[in-house]
Structure formats: structure tokens, C-alpha cells
Design an enzyme around this catalytic site. Structure first.
Site, PDB file in Angstrom:
ATOM      1  N   ILE A 164      16.670  11.475 -28.433  1.00 34.92           N
ATOM      2  CA  ILE A 164      16.715  11.209 -27.008  1.00 34.92           C
ATOM      3  C   ILE A 164      17.803  12.049 -26.339  1.00 34.92           C
ATOM      4  CG2 ILE A 164      15.813   8.892 -27.289  1.00 34.92           C
ATOM      5  CD1 ILE A 164      18.582   7.793 -27.004  1.00 34.92           C
ATOM      6  N   CYS A 165      17.617  12.287 -25.051  1.00 36.10           N
ATOM      7  CA  CYS A 165      18.513  13.156 -24.293  1.00 36.10           C
ATOM      8  C   CYS A 165      19.476  12.321 -23.454  1.00 36.10           C
ATOM      9  CB  CYS A 165      17.692  14.084 -23.387  1.00 36.10           C
ATOM     10  SG  CYS A 165      18.703  15.200 -22.398  1.00 36.10           S
ATOM     11  N   LEU A 166      20.723  12.301 -23.856  1.00 32.87           N
ATOM     12  CA  LEU A 166      21.790  11.662 -23.100  1.00 32.87           C
ATOM     13  C   LEU A 166      23.015  12.560 -23.153  1.00 32.87           C
ATOM     14  CD1 LEU A 166      21.553   7.949 -24.317  1.00 32.87           C
ATOM     15  CD2 LEU A 166      20.934   8.800 -22.069  1.00 32.87           C
ATOM     16  N   HIS A 210      23.291  17.509 -25.369  1.00 32.56           N
ATOM     17  CA  HIS A 210      24.331  17.932 -24.426  1.00 32.56           C
ATOM     18  C   HIS A 210      25.664  18.138 -25.142  1.00 32.56           C
ATOM     19  CE1 HIS A 210      22.034  17.583 -20.736  1.00 32.56           C
ATOM     20  NE2 HIS A 210      21.498  16.484 -21.225  1.00 32.56           N
ATOM     21  N   ILE A 215      14.311  14.395 -21.700  1.00 39.63           N
ATOM     22  CA  ILE A 215      13.669  14.446 -23.016  1.00 39.63           C
ATOM     23  C   ILE A 215      13.747  13.078 -23.698  1.00 39.63           C
ATOM     24  CG2 ILE A 215      13.737  15.514 -25.297  1.00 39.63           C
ATOM     25  CD1 ILE A 215      14.953  17.985 -23.969  1.00 39.63           C
TER      26      ILE A 215
END
Length: 282
Positions: free
Chosen positions: A93-95, A101, A130
Site C-alpha cells: 500500500i502507498c502511504l 515514499h 496505489i
């Protein structure tokens, strides 16, 4: 911890850090629990409780944390295994706290910080990032009920991993770190035009009071990530653009003047030569 001491180099910064975090997290709380796999110190499994007063209230969610060899200098990857309606399962997952990041990751963050931030971010909109999903509230509530019976092949029935009535207060240092993560997420939401409450309002009840006071973090302030940062950057770019444009025009004017001077000099020289030649012929 003995199995890790014989398998890994205990002088390694990453190994020492992970073994310390494993010791700190070995006791489950009512909101989260995380532990490394017996055969792999760099893969952890975690269980978190859905934030109260949200579509995920009552849900219990399980996932994996994949840590790089360079941890804590590089961020972990977080994967949810339990269907939840907010994050895709079996996908990184995108965080701002995940491997998507690395530029926003801080080595002072930890696995506990990541879990608290993950709980806080669950009710926020996916905004197309994402691994995000935007299920309806009804669908998420149904999945929250089903999640209580989720069984992990490595950990067993995950609802048994959380300790009822056991909580661990968030320290001032952790609160400051989570604020940094949250401000990054809030800026993303603000730039996308979404109107949501700050993630701190969805942190577990045991931590809500300690996360109410939200302050910008020094790193975010320096990198233009705090609220209003994008406007400051645009303003700065505008000033730079205004300053550069006249300079560019001035350079063009100076170049034209030089060309004119050369042409005039050439003409004067030619006339002088013609006059001199006439005088000689006379």
C-alpha cells in the site's frame, strides 16, 4: 530472540534495531500487535483493530510488514491480508510511511509508529493512491464483521492476538512523529480537494487525547510538506519567474546592441577605407 542471535549478525544496525523493537512489542495491546516471523526477522505480521466511530469499527485486520536490509534508514513495505474495503489485499500500500515514499520516511519512525498511523489513515479517502479502495460504508461494515473470523496460516485466528483492556499510551516523541506522518497525508487530501477530518480523530480511543494537539513537523516544514507549503512554493516560483524573465530580456537586448555596434563599426571602417583609397588615387 535466541534464534535470531544465531542466525543474524547481532552487530548489524538493522538487526539490533529490529530485535529491540520486537522486545518492545512482544506484549499485545487492545489496538495492535506485531511480531517477526520465527524464521525471518525482516518479515513481521501484525494485527490492528479498526478505528472506533468509523466504518471499520469492530474490525480486526491482519497484514505483513516487509523490512529492507537497510532498515531503519529505508522504509518498510506494508501489506494487508484481511479484506477491509480501504486497502487492497496482498498488495504493497502507498502511504508516506511505506516503501512507496522513501523521501518522506524518517529513521526515527518505528513499526509501532507505522501501525498507529495505519489505524489513523484507514477512514481517510483513497484519492486514487496505489493499493487504495473506496468501498461503500455498508460494504466496509460487512467486511469488518467478517474480519473477526480471519485466520492467518502463520498466526492462526487473528482476533486472539489482541489483548482486551491492555493499552499503551502514546509518548510525546511518538505523538510528534505521528503528527509528521499525518500532516503529509493531510496535505495530499487538501491538494486533492477532499474534505476530511484530520486522521487523529480516528486514532484508537486510548490514544485520541494524546494526538489532539497537532503541530507541523520540522522536516515537513523544511521540505514544503506542511499545510500551505504548496502555495509558498508556487509563490516562490512566481517571484523567481518574474525575476528571471527581465534578466532574460535584458540579455537579449544586450546581444542586439552588440550586433548593432559591430555593424556600425564595420560600416565606418569600410567608409574610411574608401576615403583613404580616393585620397591615394588623387
Amino acid at each position: 530472540m535466541d534464534q535470531y542471535q544465531t542466525k543474524y549478525n547481532t552487530k548489524s544496525t538493522s538487526v539490533k534495531r529490529l530485535m529491540r523493537e520486537a522486545k518492545e512489542l512482544q506484549e499485545a495491546t487492545e489496538d495492535y500487535f506485531a511480531h517477526p516471523l520465527e524464521e525471518n526477522l525482516f518479515e513481521w505480521h501484525f494485527t490492528i483493530r479498526g478505528p472506533p466511530d468509523s466504518d471499520f469499527s469492530g474490525g480486526v485486520y491482519h497484514g505483513r510488514i516487509l523490512l529492507p536490509a537497510e532498515y531503519p534508514m529505508k522504509p518498510p513495505n506494508i501489506i494487508l491480508l484481511t479484506p477491509n474495503g480501504r486497502f487492497e489485499v496482498n498488495k504493497k500500500i502507498c502511504l508516506s510511511i511505506s516503501g512507496h515514499h522513501p523521501e518522506t520516511w524518517q529513521p526515527s519512525w518505528s513499526i509501532r509508529t507505522a501501525l498507529l498511523a495505519l489505524i489513523a489513515f484507514m477512514p481517510t479517502p483513497g484519492v486514487g493512491t496505489i493499493g487504495s479502495l473506496d468501498f461503500t460504508p455498508e460494504e466496509r461494515k460487512q467486511l469488518a464483521l467478517k474480519s473477526q473470523s480471519f485466520v492467518c496460516s502463520d498466526c492462526g485466528k487473528i482476533i486472539q492476538e489482541l489483548a482486551s483492556g491492555v493499552s499503551k499510551p502514546v509518548t510525546e516523541e511518538e505523538k510528534s512523529l505521528i503528527d509528521c506522518v499525518a500532516f503529509k497525508e493531510e496535505d495530499v487530501n487538501e491538494s486533492s480537494g477532499s474534505d476530511v477530518d484530520p486522521p487523529s480523530s480516528t486514532v484508537p480511543e486510548s490514544s485520541q487525547a494524546e494526538l489532539r494537539a497537532r503541530k507541523p513537523c520540522a522536516q515537513d516544514s523544511a521540505s514544503g510538506l506542511i499545510s500551505g507549503g504548496s502555495a509558498q512554493v508556487e509563490s516562490t516560483n512566481s517571484v523567481i519567474s518574474e525575476n528571471v524573465q527581465p534578466q532574460a530580456n535584458l540579455g537579449n537586448i544586450n546581444l542586439v546592441d552588440r550586433h548593432r555596434s559591430l555593424i556600425i563599426l564595420f560600416i565606418v571602417t569600410a567608409i574610411g577605407l574608401l576615403v583613404f583609397r580616393r585620397l591615394i588615387m588623387i
